[in-house]
Design a protein around this motif. Sequence first.
Motif, PDB file in Angstrom:
ATOM      1  N   SER A 173       0.882  -1.326   0.027  1.00  0.00           N
ATOM      2  CA  SER A 173       0.182   0.095   0.084  1.00  0.00           C
ATOM      3  C   SER A 173       0.919   1.245  -0.057  1.00  0.00           C
ATOM      4  O   SER A 173       0.092   2.323  -0.092  1.00  0.00           O
ATOM      5  N   ASP A 174       1.982   1.332   0.135  1.00  0.00           N
ATOM      6  CA  ASP A 174       3.044   2.448   0.242  1.00  0.00           C
ATOM      7  C   ASP A 174       4.110   2.267  -0.574  1.00  0.00           C
ATOM      8  O   ASP A 174       5.256   1.809   0.124  1.00  0.00           O
ATOM      9  N   TYR A 176       2.509 -18.973   4.825  1.00  0.00           N
ATOM     10  CA  TYR A 176       2.401 -19.575   3.720  1.00  0.00           C
ATOM     11  C   TYR A 176       0.867 -19.759   3.378  1.00  0.00           C
ATOM     12  O   TYR A 176      -0.157 -19.633   3.880  1.00  0.00           O
ATOM     13  N   ILE A 177       0.605 -19.727   2.102  1.00  0.00           N
ATOM     14  CA  ILE A 177      -0.598 -19.846   1.246  1.00  0.00           C
ATOM     15  C   ILE A 177      -0.580 -21.155   0.416  1.00  0.00           C
ATOM     16  O   ILE A 177       0.215 -21.161  -0.450  1.00  0.00           O
ATOM     17  N   ASP A 178      -1.222 -22.143   0.944  1.00  0.00           N
ATOM     18  CA  ASP A 178      -1.546 -23.299   0.121  1.00  0.00           C
ATOM     19  C   ASP A 178       0.041 -23.773  -0.018  1.00  0.00           C
ATOM     20  O   ASP A 178       0.378 -24.393  -1.126  1.00  0.00           O
ATOM     21  N   GLY A 179       0.796 -23.670   0.832  1.00  0.00           N
ATOM     22  CA  GLY A 179       2.352 -24.435   0.903  1.00  0.00           C
ATOM     23  C   GLY A 179       3.351 -23.423   0.603  1.00  0.00           C
ATOM     24  O   GLY A 179       4.457 -23.916   0.173  1.00  0.00           O
ATOM     25  N   GLU A 180       2.892 -22.369  -0.162  1.00  0.00           N
ATOM     26  CA  GLU A 180       3.691 -21.519  -0.697  1.00  0.00           C
ATOM     27  C   GLU A 180       4.221 -20.327  -0.081  1.00  0.00           C
ATOM     28  O   GLU A 180       3.189 -19.581   0.813  1.00  0.00           O
ATOM     29  N   ARG A 181       5.444 -19.601   0.049  1.00  0.00           N
ATOM     30  CA  ARG A 181       5.920 -18.568   0.946  1.00  0.00           C
ATOM     31  C   ARG A 181       5.099 -17.257   0.273  1.00  0.00           C
ATOM     32  O   ARG A 181       5.022 -17.090  -0.645  1.00  0.00           O
ATOM     33  N   VAL A 182       4.750 -16.618   1.405  1.00  0.00           N
ATOM     34  CA  VAL A 182       3.939 -15.269   1.136  1.00  0.00           C
ATOM     35  C   VAL A 182       5.227 -14.180   1.004  1.00  0.00           C
ATOM     36  O   VAL A 182       6.294 -14.120   1.754  1.00  0.00           O
ATOM     37  N   TYR A 183       4.957 -13.279  -0.035  1.00  0.00           N
ATOM     38  CA  TYR A 183       5.965 -12.197  -0.274  1.00  0.00           C
ATOM     39  C   TYR A 183       5.181 -10.864  -0.450  1.00  0.00           C
ATOM     40  O   TYR A 183       4.090 -10.931  -0.899  1.00  0.00           O
ATOM     41  N   GLN A 184       5.587  -9.672  -0.189  1.00  0.00           N
ATOM     42  CA  GLN A 184       5.311  -8.177  -0.362  1.00  0.00           C
ATOM     43  C   GLN A 184       6.338  -7.448  -1.052  1.00  0.00           C
ATOM     44  O   GLN A 184       7.343  -7.719  -0.468  1.00  0.00           O
ATOM     45  N   LYS A 185       6.065  -6.522  -1.578  1.00  0.00           N
ATOM     46  CA  LYS A 185       7.135  -5.613  -2.300  1.00  0.00           C
ATOM     47  C   LYS A 185       7.225  -4.335  -1.261  1.00  0.00           C
ATOM     48  O   LYS A 185       6.193  -3.645  -0.942  1.00  0.00           O
ATOM     49  N   VAL A 186       8.371  -3.740  -1.350  1.00  0.00           N
ATOM     50  CA  VAL A 186       8.641  -2.594  -0.640  1.00  0.00           C
ATOM     51  C   VAL A 186       9.738  -2.146  -1.367  1.00  0.00           C
ATOM     52  O   VAL A 186      10.358  -2.563  -2.310  1.00  0.00           O
ATOM     53  N   ASN A 187      10.101  -0.500  -1.292  1.00  0.00           N
ATOM     54  CA  ASN A 187      11.086   0.271  -1.603  1.00  0.00           C
ATOM     55  C   ASN A 187      12.309  -0.048  -0.587  1.00  0.00           C
ATOM     56  O   ASN A 187      12.568   0.732   0.575  1.00  0.00           O
ATOM     57  N   MET A 188      13.166  -0.876  -0.943  1.00  0.00           N
ATOM     58  CA  MET A 188      14.374  -1.111  -0.023  1.00  0.00           C
ATOM     59  C   MET A 188      15.651  -1.391  -0.792  1.00  0.00           C
ATOM     60  O   MET A 188      16.728  -1.174  -0.044  1.00  0.00           O
ATOM     61  N   ALA A 189      15.638  -1.698  -1.915  1.00  0.00           N
ATOM     62  CA  ALA A 189      16.920  -2.154  -2.390  1.00  0.00           C
ATOM     63  C   ALA A 189      17.926  -1.044  -3.174  1.00  0.00           C
ATOM     64  O   ALA A 189      17.179  -0.149  -3.791  1.00  0.00           O
ATOM     65  N   ARG A 190      19.061  -1.288  -3.200  1.00  0.00           N
ATOM     66  CA  ARG A 190      20.023  -0.467  -3.691  1.00  0.00           C
ATOM     67  C   ARG A 190      20.825  -1.089  -4.465  1.00  0.00           C
ATOM     68  O   ARG A 190      21.469  -2.257  -4.046  1.00  0.00           O
TER      69      ARG A 190
END
Length: 750
Positions: free
Chosen positions: A548-549, A596-610
């Motif tokens: 969301s951000d 996990y959802i149905d055995g798969e790892r949960v991920y989310q996007k963020v602004n953090m990489a350089r």
Amino acid sequence: MMKIVLTIIAAFLSLQLFSQPIGGIILNRDSEKPLTNVNISVRNLSIGTVSDKDGLFSLNLPYDRNFILDISCIGFEAQEIEINTAQKSQITVKLRPGTIQLNRSIVVTASRNERLSFQTPDAVSVITAQELKSSAPRSMAEALIGAAGVWMQKTNHGGGSPFVRGLTGNQTLLLIDGIRLNNATFRYGPNQYFNTIDIFSVDRVEVIRGKGSVMYGSDALGGVINVLTRTPQYTTGESKFGGRGQLKYMSKGMEKSGLGEVNYETKNFAVSGSANYKDFGDIYAGGSLGNEHPSGYDETGLNLKAKVRISDNWQITTAFQYLRQNDVGRYDQVAERGYQLNEFDPQIHRLLYAKVEHYGSYKWFRKLQLMLSNQYSDETRKRQKENSTILTRENDMVKTYGISLECYSSFSSKWEAVSGAEFYSDKVGSGKITKDLRTGYEMTSRGLYPDNSFMENFGLYSQHTFKYGKLQFNFGGRYNTFKIQAMEEEFGDVTLTPSSVVGNISLLYFMSPIRQLIFSAHSAFRAPNINDISTFGSFDYGVEIPSSDLSPERSLTIEGGYKESAEHYSLAFSAFNTRLKDQIVRVESTYNGSEYIDGERVYQKVNMARSNIFGVEFESGFRLTRQFTLNNNLTWLYGKNLENDDPMRRIPPLNGKLALQYSNSEIFGEAEFLFAAKQDRLSGGDKDDHRIPDGGTPGWNILNLKTGYSWDKISINAGLQNIFNQAYRIHGSGIDGYGRSFWINLEFEV
């Protein structure tokens, strides 16, 4: 009424008195034979024509003024000629067979106006009409294989995601005739949308490496790829009907395709329409890999384009493009991820646009261009796991409306500028149907994105060029603002209004008429889109939930280069360093308190990489004799994640091309050697990617042979691919390369 008619007649006659007929002949410089169907256009005017069967052409230009003629023909080096209508009424132009195209093509993408590539400060790769004809590529993805600075990843046979300077997906901007193909659902990493451009409609492809955000806005972190489609030409003399046909076959049933086209050309109106069908069989890979099923699919394309010259100062161009692909399989998901069915069916892209051009005599408004466009993208994904009766059908539709206004100014012989404004609006429709094939029960639910989400994009830009002696100074800037809204019941409504300011500066120093040094610095950005903020679904190694951000990704590139273009050779060298910050990346997260959802790892996007990418690009062409030419290129990239000192994800290995070509007026031949080193500098994401073998992707060396023969209005081209039948995979791809195979292409005009 009579006074009005007499006034109009008098005005028309006065225009004729102050115009000058310009005529000439176009010859093959080597053979001194006339060349037919050569395109002659007057820069910054709607005036243009083609040479007739005797190589002759004629134009009517205003008297006592300087003009630049852009002269181009398939198989020959382009020329720009400056003339003064008070001094010349007849010219003879001798075109050199285009065995060397590097630095000698007319390009429009770099400056939004016609320029010889040698006169631009940009690292440019051009796939010419002659190269497309000689190679007869199956798709847009395969058309760019071997291009300098471009790495063509293929997740599946019906996909193809170009990497430019180590970046791909929504970090590289794709254009069709200058119109954005990238939309609000373009995802990070490889995607298949480049392959939804009909290869039969393409005239040439221009790649601006590492630059383009000032002129074209968001997503041009890696660069810009502009696909320029075929355009009917005005004719000299009598109006005429014509047409062309094309048939192609690849061994083992890997391709059967055909095209039919009709056109009508007059002095001030030209139109062409075509339809094609392509049947692509499964890939037969090299070595002992053999048939890779499912990888085949079929495709239908329709193209219509027309232009009308209202006067010397006004021209209107309209175009309609439609492509539909059926049963486009994901071989990697079936072979390695436990799916019985995983495909795009159908996948549709439609583009309709109208372009109005006005050419004036005022310094501020030498050329005005208004572009109106409407695009429609329809992607349906079907999935079914092995030993499961559940069939999932996801559908995403994006409707895009665009409007742009562009102004070319020529304040003096030393100062030019291109300025403009553009607006794009994307509306997203998304849904999901889950069906139990055993019981017939269907359930409708949220799709990959919230239904009725939208994204609006408004930008202002200006780019200037100053010339002073041996120096050429380029600088420009752009302001962009966005509104992104996803209406979400489960995760909550999200509205983002990011904005960005970017700029560039370049200095060219002409050491001599054939040598130049280049230094440039340019910033770029990528605004978050609907895919970033609202995706809820599976990807290659997990399940993504909405974010969301988010704010724009940003980059700064410092680059130095050298170009040389002499009589018998041409070369270009670039070294660059790109620093990326605020990169949008996936990180581990939770959904309703679970990892996990149905055995798969949960991920989310963020602004953090350089990250940082350093690279070197080199290409050259040498004319050994009148008929033989040696062309080569080499690209090396080093990408590093500055957060943890790990390698960047998906960085291509050292790769290049070496080609020996033979060409005369009728016969063409080429021995092409493509190679890539082993890529074992892997990020954590690379190691988790099922498309990349343990320990990295092995290096490979491929030898291809091509030949062609043309006479009158018929040409035959043929090729032998992967002569030594090596098993190989382009790094990051989900399917292997062709094994030893043969193709033949017949093209004829009427």
